[in-house]
Design a protein around this motif. Sequence first.
Motif, PDB file in Angstrom:
ATOM      1  N   LEU A  45       0.641  -1.294  -0.230  1.00  0.00           N
ATOM      2  CA  LEU A  45       0.431   0.025   0.106  1.00  0.00           C
ATOM      3  C   LEU A  45       0.969   1.182  -0.053  1.00  0.00           C
ATOM      4  CD1 LEU A  45      -2.701   0.813   0.116  1.00  0.00           C
ATOM      5  CD2 LEU A  45      -2.835   0.778   2.548  1.00  0.00           C
ATOM      6  N   ALA A  46       1.662   1.194   0.570  1.00  0.00           N
ATOM      7  CA  ALA A  46       2.755   2.557   1.009  1.00  0.00           C
ATOM      8  C   ALA A  46       3.594   2.773  -0.357  1.00  0.00           C
ATOM      9  CB  ALA A  46       4.020   2.074   2.202  1.00  0.00           C
ATOM     10  N   ARG A  47       3.688   1.774  -1.218  1.00  0.00           N
ATOM     11  CA  ARG A  47       4.579   1.662  -2.455  1.00  0.00           C
ATOM     12  C   ARG A  47       3.698   2.363  -3.404  1.00  0.00           C
ATOM     13  NH1 ARG A  47       6.410  -4.158  -1.833  1.00  0.00           N
ATOM     14  NH2 ARG A  47       4.970  -4.232  -2.902  1.00  0.00           N
ATOM     15  N   LYS A  48       2.103   1.675  -3.780  1.00  0.00           N
ATOM     16  CA  LYS A  48       1.152   2.163  -4.854  1.00  0.00           C
ATOM     17  C   LYS A  48       0.915   3.872  -4.084  1.00  0.00           C
ATOM     18  CE  LYS A  48      -1.939   0.026  -5.897  1.00  0.00           C
ATOM     19  NZ  LYS A  48      -3.165  -1.340  -6.053  1.00  0.00           N
ATOM     20  N   LEU A  49       0.239   4.686  -2.975  1.00  0.00           N
ATOM     21  CA  LEU A  49      -0.143   5.241  -1.920  1.00  0.00           C
ATOM     22  C   LEU A  49       1.050   6.512  -1.702  1.00  0.00           C
ATOM     23  CD1 LEU A  49      -2.796   4.288  -0.664  1.00  0.00           C
ATOM     24  CD2 LEU A  49      -2.565   4.885  -2.954  1.00  0.00           C
ATOM     25  N   GLY A  50       2.109   5.993  -1.431  1.00  0.00           N
ATOM     26  CA  GLY A  50       2.728   6.532  -1.049  1.00  0.00           C
ATOM     27  C   GLY A  50       3.457   6.164   0.710  1.00  0.00           C
ATOM     28  N   ARG A  51       4.046   6.229   1.402  1.00  0.00           N
ATOM     29  CA  ARG A  51       4.014   6.168   3.321  1.00  0.00           C
ATOM     30  C   ARG A  51       3.024   7.633   3.290  1.00  0.00           C
ATOM     31  NH1 ARG A  51      10.276   4.711   3.625  1.00  0.00           N
ATOM     32  NH2 ARG A  51      11.208   5.989   2.724  1.00  0.00           N
ATOM     33  N   LYS A  52       3.259   8.191   2.973  1.00  0.00           N
ATOM     34  CA  LYS A  52       2.515   9.656   3.377  1.00  0.00           C
ATOM     35  C   LYS A  52       0.777   9.968   3.777  1.00  0.00           C
ATOM     36  CE  LYS A  52       1.925  14.740   2.894  1.00  0.00           C
ATOM     37  NZ  LYS A  52       2.440  15.706   2.239  1.00  0.00           N
ATOM     38  N   ASN A  53       0.753   9.131   2.361  1.00  0.00           N
ATOM     39  CA  ASN A  53      -0.782   9.177   2.436  1.00  0.00           C
ATOM     40  C   ASN A  53      -1.419   7.658   3.051  1.00  0.00           C
ATOM     41  OD1 ASN A  53      -1.192  11.231   0.686  1.00  0.00           O
ATOM     42  ND2 ASN A  53      -1.003   9.910  -1.546  1.00  0.00           N
ATOM     43  N   THR A  54      -0.594   7.093   2.878  1.00  0.00           N
ATOM     44  CA  THR A  54      -1.102   6.007   3.978  1.00  0.00           C
ATOM     45  C   THR A  54      -1.322   5.816   4.829  1.00  0.00           C
ATOM     46  OG1 THR A  54       0.057   4.695   1.894  1.00  0.00           O
ATOM     47  CG2 THR A  54      -0.206   3.235   4.573  1.00  0.00           C
ATOM     48  N   HIS A  55      -0.355   5.963   5.707  1.00  0.00           N
ATOM     49  CA  HIS A  55      -0.829   6.650   7.004  1.00  0.00           C
ATOM     50  C   HIS A  55      -1.818   7.566   7.638  1.00  0.00           C
ATOM     51  CE1 HIS A  55       1.401   6.699  11.249  1.00  0.00           C
ATOM     52  NE2 HIS A  55       0.906   7.940  11.229  1.00  0.00           N
ATOM     53  N   ILE A  56      -1.462   8.276   6.606  1.00  0.00           N
ATOM     54  CA  ILE A  56      -3.276   9.733   6.580  1.00  0.00           C
ATOM     55  C   ILE A  56      -4.731   8.785   6.374  1.00  0.00           C
ATOM     56  CG2 ILE A  56      -4.558  11.431   5.259  1.00  0.00           C
ATOM     57  CD1 ILE A  56      -1.577  12.872   4.763  1.00  0.00           C
ATOM     58  N   ILE A  57      -4.688   8.301   5.762  1.00  0.00           N
ATOM     59  CA  ILE A  57      -6.030   7.357   5.835  1.00  0.00           C
ATOM     60  C   ILE A  57      -6.168   6.465   6.674  1.00  0.00           C
ATOM     61  CG2 ILE A  57      -6.546   5.201   4.436  1.00  0.00           C
ATOM     62  CD1 ILE A  57      -5.324   6.271   1.595  1.00  0.00           C
ATOM     63  N   CYS A  58      -4.660   6.159   7.165  1.00  0.00           N
ATOM     64  CA  CYS A  58      -5.276   4.620   8.181  1.00  0.00           C
ATOM     65  C   CYS A  58      -5.385   5.418  10.155  1.00  0.00           C
ATOM     66  CB  CYS A  58      -3.177   4.159   8.570  1.00  0.00           C
ATOM     67  SG  CYS A  58      -3.671   3.648   7.040  1.00  0.00           S
ATOM     68  N   LEU A  62      -4.749  15.118   9.694  1.00  0.00           N
ATOM     69  CA  LEU A  62      -4.563  16.595   9.234  1.00  0.00           C
ATOM     70  C   LEU A  62      -3.295  17.010   9.482  1.00  0.00           C
ATOM     71  CD1 LEU A  62      -8.343  18.317  10.976  1.00  0.00           C
ATOM     72  CD2 LEU A  62      -7.364  17.393   8.194  1.00  0.00           C
ATOM     73  N   LEU A  63      -2.394  16.477  10.403  1.00  0.00           N
ATOM     74  CA  LEU A  63      -0.906  17.062  10.737  1.00  0.00           C
ATOM     75  C   LEU A  63      -0.020  16.609   9.928  1.00  0.00           C
ATOM     76  CD1 LEU A  63      -1.379  17.900  14.054  1.00  0.00           C
ATOM     77  CD2 LEU A  63      -0.846  19.613  12.352  1.00  0.00           C
ATOM     78  N   MET A  64      -0.800  14.963   9.141  1.00  0.00           N
ATOM     79  CA  MET A  64       0.083  14.387   8.703  1.00  0.00           C
ATOM     80  C   MET A  64       0.698  14.477   7.362  1.00  0.00           C
ATOM     81  SD  MET A  64       2.225  11.694   9.071  1.00  0.00           S
ATOM     82  CE  MET A  64       3.431  10.761   8.083  1.00  0.00           C
ATOM     83  N   GLN A  65      -1.258  15.850   6.768  1.00  0.00           N
ATOM     84  CA  GLN A  65      -0.092  16.578   5.292  1.00  0.00           C
ATOM     85  C   GLN A  65       0.692  17.349   5.048  1.00  0.00           C
ATOM     86  OE1 GLN A  65      -4.079  17.555   3.850  1.00  0.00           O
ATOM     87  NE2 GLN A  65      -5.088  16.897   5.246  1.00  0.00           N
ATOM     88  N   ARG A  66       1.599  17.999   6.395  1.00  0.00           N
ATOM     89  CA  ARG A  66       2.183  18.989   6.190  1.00  0.00           C
ATOM     90  C   ARG A  66       4.062  18.258   6.191  1.00  0.00           C
ATOM     91  NH1 ARG A  66       3.088  20.423  11.386  1.00  0.00           N
ATOM     92  NH2 ARG A  66       4.377  22.298  10.416  1.00  0.00           N
ATOM     93  N   VAL A  67       4.350  16.732   5.893  1.00  0.00           N
ATOM     94  CA  VAL A  67       5.311  15.846   6.330  1.00  0.00           C
ATOM     95  C   VAL A  67       5.657  15.702   5.231  1.00  0.00           C
ATOM     96  CG1 VAL A  67       6.347  14.553   7.251  1.00  0.00           C
ATOM     97  CG2 VAL A  67       4.239  15.078   8.745  1.00  0.00           C
ATOM     98  N   ARG A  68       7.181  15.819   4.721  1.00  0.00           N
ATOM     99  CA  ARG A  68       7.821  15.048   3.609  1.00  0.00           C
ATOM    100  C   ARG A  68       8.480  13.899   3.119  1.00  0.00           C
ATOM    101  NH1 ARG A  68      12.000  15.734   0.768  1.00  0.00           N
ATOM    102  NH2 ARG A  68      12.820  17.349   2.309  1.00  0.00           N
TER     103      ARG A  68
END
Length: 456
Positions: free
Chosen positions: A326-339, A440-446
């Motif tokens: 899932l992280a490969r497909k969506l990226g680690r950041k987006n995966t964590h936001i959804i979870c 919401l705060l995870m969206q700021r992370v690169r």
Amino acid sequence: MSTSQTEQVGAKTVTYFRKPERSFWQIWNMSFGFLGIQFGWGLQMANMSAIYEYLGARADQIPIFWLAAPLTGLLIQPLIGHASDHTWGRLGRRRPYFLAGAILSSLMLLFMPNASALWMAAGMLWILDASINVSMEPFRAFVADILPEGQRTAGFAMQSLFIGLGASFSSALPYILTNFFHMQQKVGDTRAVPTVVRISFYIGAVAFIGAVLWTIVTTKEYPPQDLEEFRRAKAEKTGLAANAREIFAAIAEMPDTMRKLGPVQFFTWLGLFCMWLYFPVAVAHNVFGANDTSSPLYQQGVEWGGNCFAIYSIVCFAFSFALPGLARKLGRKNTHIICLVCGALGLMSVAIIHNKYVLLLTMVGVGIAWASTLSMPYAVLAASLPPARTGVYMGIFNFFIVTPEILTSLFFGWIMIHLLHNNRIYAIIAGGVFMLIAALLMQRVRDPQTLSVQDV
């Protein structure tokens, strides 16, 4: 053939060699110790609030008795991380700390359920949590030490898998012993803590030391590339003052990714701690309708709360297999936001559920969030850390976990009395709100590096 890479650490340029990829079973072996560590955490998360109430604690007193876990983490993890960065011996760099912590933790798991007073239980929890932290902190750096970047998400996901497996079994142990092995309190046994809880802690002690020993025996560590230089640098940094200066210097030079991940961790663990503090006793009081701790419904409710914890841990275990893909497909950041959003919805839905079986479904979202929390932030963080400071930064990162726990322990009792009227369900809902803020705060992370396709 291994290739080299260089990294700037302060004013010094350090050369590192590319690590070889590990097989699935090698990653399995190096992560297996977390199965035992989670027995220590899982047993106390599912049972300590009830043990405190068995020994006479009120709902508003419970948070302060939980202060041991975060405060010991705050003090010990950076020190252990720094110490393990500068350790090398027959057992390697991190493994001596795995072993020492496992021995002490197993002893405390044997003693804990025999406490006869609140002060005894609270004191032993301090020692238990300090010991667990000694074992646990180096495991995070262990993954970054041994695995190349492309396999680190898989490594942290494997830790999540064992955490889920260990927590699911340890949380459900009292229920299993009562309903499948028909264990009951012996006639004449006047100890406050039920027999099934005591035996569960004894089983946890054996599991803890056994799992950690498996990792120690099966996984070797890479020695420092220049052992003489390593020893010279270590000799120059001996003493408490020198170690403290290095820890504070690391904080001042904290990578930007770590600074932005910090608030995410803060609100995530604020939400989790609210759940751990009150979920089992909330089930006993609000779902099973127990009026006091001497009621048979109270023990049944606490055991069912342990089953709910087991469900989210089972989900964590199963979902951990899907996380790397899932992280490969969506990226680690987006995966964590959804979870995290899944976890928030799971906790907030407790407000409208009164059936004990439907209550189990709320734990699906929590399990998804838990699996991601144990892996995605660490995978993103590891990519941003200088290898020479991996241990100390993993320890410093723990500040963002233990600080909300300390604040909860100190002040949530007041909130329970004056704002939530000692209604334990409200505390669970608040946990869901905090987790939503973390998403919401995870969206700021690169994420500093794109996940390698060389994952397992």
